[in-house]
Design an enzyme around this catalytic site. Structure first.
Site, PDB file in Angstrom:
ATOM      1  N   HIS A  68       0.872  -1.195   0.000  1.00 30.88           N
ATOM      2  CA  HIS A  68       0.000   0.000   0.000  1.00 30.88           C
ATOM      3  C   HIS A  68       0.898   1.231   0.000  1.00 30.88           C
ATOM      4  CE1 HIS A  68      -3.355   2.584   0.655  1.00 30.88           C
ATOM      5  NE2 HIS A  68      -3.618   2.355   1.936  1.00 30.88           N
ATOM      6  N   HIS A 121      -2.752  -2.369  -9.439  1.00 33.07           N
ATOM      7  CA  HIS A 121      -3.693  -1.648  -8.579  1.00 33.07           C
ATOM      8  C   HIS A 121      -4.966  -2.474  -8.426  1.00 33.07           C
ATOM      9  CE1 HIS A 121      -6.139   1.597  -6.949  1.00 33.07           C
ATOM     10  NE2 HIS A 121      -4.982   2.154  -6.641  1.00 33.07           N
ATOM     11  N   ASP A 144       2.513   5.305  -6.770  1.00 35.50           N
ATOM     12  CA  ASP A 144       3.781   5.169  -6.042  1.00 35.50           C
ATOM     13  C   ASP A 144       4.991   5.008  -6.953  1.00 35.50           C
ATOM     14  OD1 ASP A 144       1.749   3.387  -3.877  1.00 35.50           O
ATOM     15  OD2 ASP A 144       2.813   5.215  -3.301  1.00 35.50           O
TER      16      ASP A 144
HETATM   17  C1  SDX Z   1      -1.523   2.139  -3.372  1.00 32.07           C
HETATM   18  O1  SDX Z   1      -6.219   0.770  -3.076  1.00 32.07           O
HETATM   19  C2  SDX Z   1      -5.738   1.924  -3.355  1.00 32.07           C
HETATM   20  O2  SDX Z   1      -6.424   2.797  -3.897  1.00 32.07           O
HETATM   21  C3  SDX Z   1      -4.271   2.100  -3.010  1.00 32.07           C
HETATM   22  C4  SDX Z   1      -3.680   3.404  -3.467  1.00 32.07           C
HETATM   23  C5  SDX Z   1      -4.314   4.569  -2.726  1.00 32.07           C
HETATM   24  O3  SDX Z   1      -4.291   5.691  -3.285  1.00 32.07           O
HETATM   25  O4  SDX Z   1      -4.718   4.370  -1.548  1.00 32.07           O
HETATM   26  O5  SDX Z   1      -3.882   3.594  -4.861  1.00 32.07           O
HETATM   27  C6  SDX Z   1      -2.182   3.456  -3.174  1.00 32.07           C
HETATM   28  O6  SDX Z   1      -1.394   1.384  -2.441  1.00 32.07           O
HETATM   29  C7  SDX Z   1      -1.072   1.752  -4.770  1.00 32.07           C
HETATM   30  C8  SDX Z   1      -0.532   0.296  -4.846  1.00 32.07           C
HETATM   31  C9  SDX Z   1       0.895   0.306  -4.300  1.00 32.07           C
HETATM   32  N1  SDX Z   1       1.416  -1.062  -4.209  1.00 32.07           N
HETATM   33  C10 SDX Z   1       2.367  -1.532  -5.029  1.00 32.07           C
HETATM   34  O7  SDX Z   1       2.816  -0.884  -5.967  1.00 32.07           O
HETATM   35  C11 SDX Z   1       2.860  -2.940  -4.700  1.00 32.07           C
HETATM   36  C12 SDX Z   1       2.869  -3.794  -5.957  1.00 32.07           C
HETATM   37  N2  SDX Z   1       1.506  -3.985  -6.412  1.00 32.07           N
HETATM   38  C13 SDX Z   1       0.887  -5.281  -6.048  1.00 32.07           C
HETATM   39  O8  SDX Z   1       1.162  -5.643  -4.719  1.00 32.07           O
HETATM   40  C14 SDX Z   1      -0.573  -5.322  -6.471  1.00 32.07           C
HETATM   41  O9  SDX Z   1      -0.646  -4.818  -7.737  1.00 32.07           O
HETATM   42  C15 SDX Z   1      -1.639  -4.659  -5.635  1.00 32.07           C
HETATM   43  C16 SDX Z   1      -1.660  -5.177  -4.248  1.00 32.07           C
HETATM   44  C17 SDX Z   1      -1.460  -3.183  -5.622  1.00 32.07           C
HETATM   45  C18 SDX Z   1      -2.996  -4.943  -6.294  1.00 32.07           C
HETATM   46  O10 SDX Z   1      -3.097  -6.299  -6.365  1.00 32.07           O
HETATM   47  P1  SDX Z   1      -4.440  -6.938  -6.990  1.00 32.07           P
HETATM   48  O11 SDX Z   1      -5.209  -5.989  -7.829  1.00 32.07           O
HETATM   49  O12 SDX Z   1      -5.167  -7.579  -5.859  1.00 32.07           O
HETATM   50  O13 SDX Z   1      -3.894  -7.945  -8.027  1.00 32.07           O
HETATM   51  P2  SDX Z   1      -3.497  -9.390  -7.690  1.00 32.07           P
HETATM   52  O14 SDX Z   1      -2.636  -9.419  -6.460  1.00 32.07           O
HETATM   53  O15 SDX Z   1      -4.740 -10.215  -7.689  1.00 32.07           O
HETATM   54  O16 SDX Z   1      -2.586  -9.724  -8.953  1.00 32.07           O
HETATM   55  C19 SDX Z   1      -3.196  -9.993 -10.224  1.00 32.07           C
HETATM   56  C20 SDX Z   1      -2.055 -10.637 -11.035  1.00 32.07           C
HETATM   57  C21 SDX Z   1      -1.341 -11.733 -10.268  1.00 32.07           C
HETATM   58  O17 SDX Z   1      -0.803 -12.592 -11.240  1.00 32.07           O
HETATM   59  P3  SDX Z   1      -1.440 -14.078 -11.388  1.00 32.07           P
HETATM   60  O18 SDX Z   1      -1.269 -14.751 -10.019  1.00 32.07           O
HETATM   61  O19 SDX Z   1      -2.910 -13.840 -11.746  1.00 32.07           O
HETATM   62  O20 SDX Z   1      -0.650 -14.752 -12.475  1.00 32.07           O
HETATM   63  O21 SDX Z   1      -1.059  -9.622 -11.285  1.00 32.07           O
HETATM   64  C22 SDX Z   1       0.146 -10.005 -10.631  1.00 32.07           C
HETATM   65  C23 SDX Z   1      -0.198 -11.028  -9.586  1.00 32.07           C
HETATM   66  O22 SDX Z   1       0.897 -11.904  -9.360  1.00 32.07           O
HETATM   67  N3  SDX Z   1       0.686  -8.753 -10.043  1.00 32.07           N
HETATM   68  C24 SDX Z   1       1.947  -8.365 -10.145  1.00 32.07           C
HETATM   69  C25 SDX Z   1       2.000  -7.105  -9.514  1.00 32.07           C
HETATM   70  N4  SDX Z   1       0.788  -6.788  -9.060  1.00 32.07           N
HETATM   71  C26 SDX Z   1      -0.028  -7.821  -9.381  1.00 32.07           C
HETATM   72  N5  SDX Z   1       3.029  -8.957 -10.697  1.00 32.07           N
HETATM   73  C27 SDX Z   1       4.190  -8.263 -10.627  1.00 32.07           C
HETATM   74  N6  SDX Z   1       4.308  -7.035 -10.035  1.00 32.07           N
HETATM   75  C28 SDX Z   1       3.243  -6.453  -9.483  1.00 32.07           C
HETATM   76  N7  SDX Z   1       3.373  -5.253  -8.903  1.00 32.07           N
END
Ligand code: SDX
Length: 342
Positions: free
Chosen positions: A207, A246, A303
């Site tokens: 996050h 996201h 971010d």
């Molecule tokens: C913020 O919610 C908000 O609005 C948050 C925010 C706000 O203003 O409050 O916008 C701020 O927190 C932005 C997000 C910051 N976090 C990161 O950058 C960390 C990296 N991102 C991931 O952890 C992830 O993308 C999340 C947690 C942000 C979102 O995850 P989701 O939408 O639940 O997606 P998921 O975990 O179900 O992933 C879907 C697929 C998966 O692959 P498969 O298992 O289906 O093969 O996408 C992949 C994941 O492995 N994936 C990634 C990835 N994010 C998702 N693979 C590589 N790198 C990534 N960053």
């Protein structure tokens, strides 16, 4: 309002691009809390009430003195936010609108002071008194960076860039930390303890902690020619591409585009080129052209570029998530108040 498919973000109906361009952070804080942009009189009253609450009790220094010099500023902010509850026990009367508004002024006024005290503590520097004649952001910079000069004068480019960054972080529907604020406050816990819980949720690298994690990732990659190998590692699930993906945006996070432009602007005007920004741009270019990311709708989020901009502004990496918390505070507050009024 977020439209994840189309990459749209609006605060109370105003597109984020317009607010970043034409409003300042105090106006946007008023907008998310009250639902409309303020008139001049409302704006003056709002900023006056907030700037009258920038000081914290002297005993708060004793709380900070208890932390090691190398303590992380986020747990320091979380602890001192909760500690504010002890200084304002009447804040537990959360059903009273006048009591709620007084805590809103105190939170908006004092959280920058706590954040600056955490920063000064890690540097072994004396705390700086607020200067209420400066802007909200200018005073924050004063409390962070004033040294021996009689009066601190904020650099206007930095002041404007930080103001825009705070606007971009102000609110975002039911994200993890805002949800936490609502859940904790739903038991009628006071807003200081609820905000401390929200900050604790924000701290996580998935996050708000992602901005700190992005810079660590860029440093780990080290150079543009190592980007291809890192992307390969991500596709083999050995690493996450921090700052990408996201829960809602399945398109380019509109905030990321604005931060990217601000980073180019600040680097050009102030600190000069940064190889980490070049690595970030290369990562984006490769990822946006790769099916692995396209199939999963993974785009840069807010971010991804903020860390490079915060670094260019002189903030240490450990302080990045504290800056996210400062920006998000109006959103936590607005949704707390909305829940209590509802
Ligand atoms: C913020 O919610 C908000 O609005 C948050 C925010 C706000 O203003 O409050 O916008 C701020 O927190 C932005 C997000 C910051 N976090 C990161 O950058 C960390 C990296 N991102 C991931 O952890 C992830 O993308 C999340 C947690 C942000 C979102 O995850 P989701 O939408 O639940 O997606 P998921 O975990 O179900 O992933 C879907 C697929 C998966 O692959 P498969 O298992 O289906 O093969 O996408 C992949 C994941 O492995 N994936 C990634 C990835 N994010 C998702 N693979 C590589 N790198 C990534 N960053």
């Amino acid at each position: 309002f977020i439209d994840g498919e189309r990459g749209i973000l609006r605060y109370r109906g105003y597109p984020i691009e317009q607010l970043a361009e034409q409003a300042n952070y105090m106006e946007v804080a008023y907008l998310v809390v009250h639902g409309e942009l303020p008139t001049k009189a409302q704006y003056d009253g709002w900023t006056h009430n907030i700037m009258q609450h920038t000081m914290v009790h002297e005993n708060m220094k004793k709380v900070f003195d208890g932390f090691h010099y190398d303590a992380h500023p986020m747990p320091m902010l979380i602890s001192t936010l909760a500690a504010l509850s002890n200084f304002y026990p009447a804040s537990r009367n959360v059903r009273d609108e006048a009591v709620r508004m007084l805590q809103i002024y105190r939170l908006l006024g004092k959280v920058p002071t706590l954040a600056a005290m955490a920063y000064r503590h890690t540097k072994g520097l004396p705390y700086v008194m607020p200067d209420n004649d400066l802007s909200y952001v200018g005073n924050f910079m004063n409390m962070l960076w004033r040294m021996a000069e009689c009066r601190y004068t904020p650099n206007p480019t930095l002041e404007k860039a930080l103001d825009v960054l705070f606007i971009l972080h102000a609110d975002h529907e039911q994200n993890c930390s805002t949800n936490t604020m609502r859940i904790v406050a739903s038991s009628e816990s006071d807003p200081y303890c609820a905000a401390a819980s929200a900050a604790a949720a924000l701290y996580g690298p998935l996050h708000g902690g992602a901005n700190e994690a992005v810079l660590k990732m860029l440093r780990q990659i080290g150079s543009k020619d190592k980007v291809a190998q890192f992307i390969k590692d991500v596709k083999e699930r050995k690493a996450l591409l921090m700052g990408f993906g996201h829960r809602v945006y399945k398109n380019y996070d509109p905030r990321a585009a604005i931060v990217k432009r601000a980073a180019d602007d600040v680097l050009a005007k102030l600190s000069g080129p940064d190889p980490l920004l070049d690595i970030a741009k290369q990562l984006e270019e490769v990822a946006l052209g790769d099916d692995y990311f396209i199939e999963r709708s993974l785009y840069p989020n807010v971010d991804f570029y903020t860390g490079v901009l915060y670094k260019a502004m002189g903030f240490p990496t450990k302080a990045f998530t504290v800056l996210f918390a400062l920006g998000r505070l109006p959103g936590w507050i607005a949704q707390w108040r909305e829940m209590m009024v509802d």
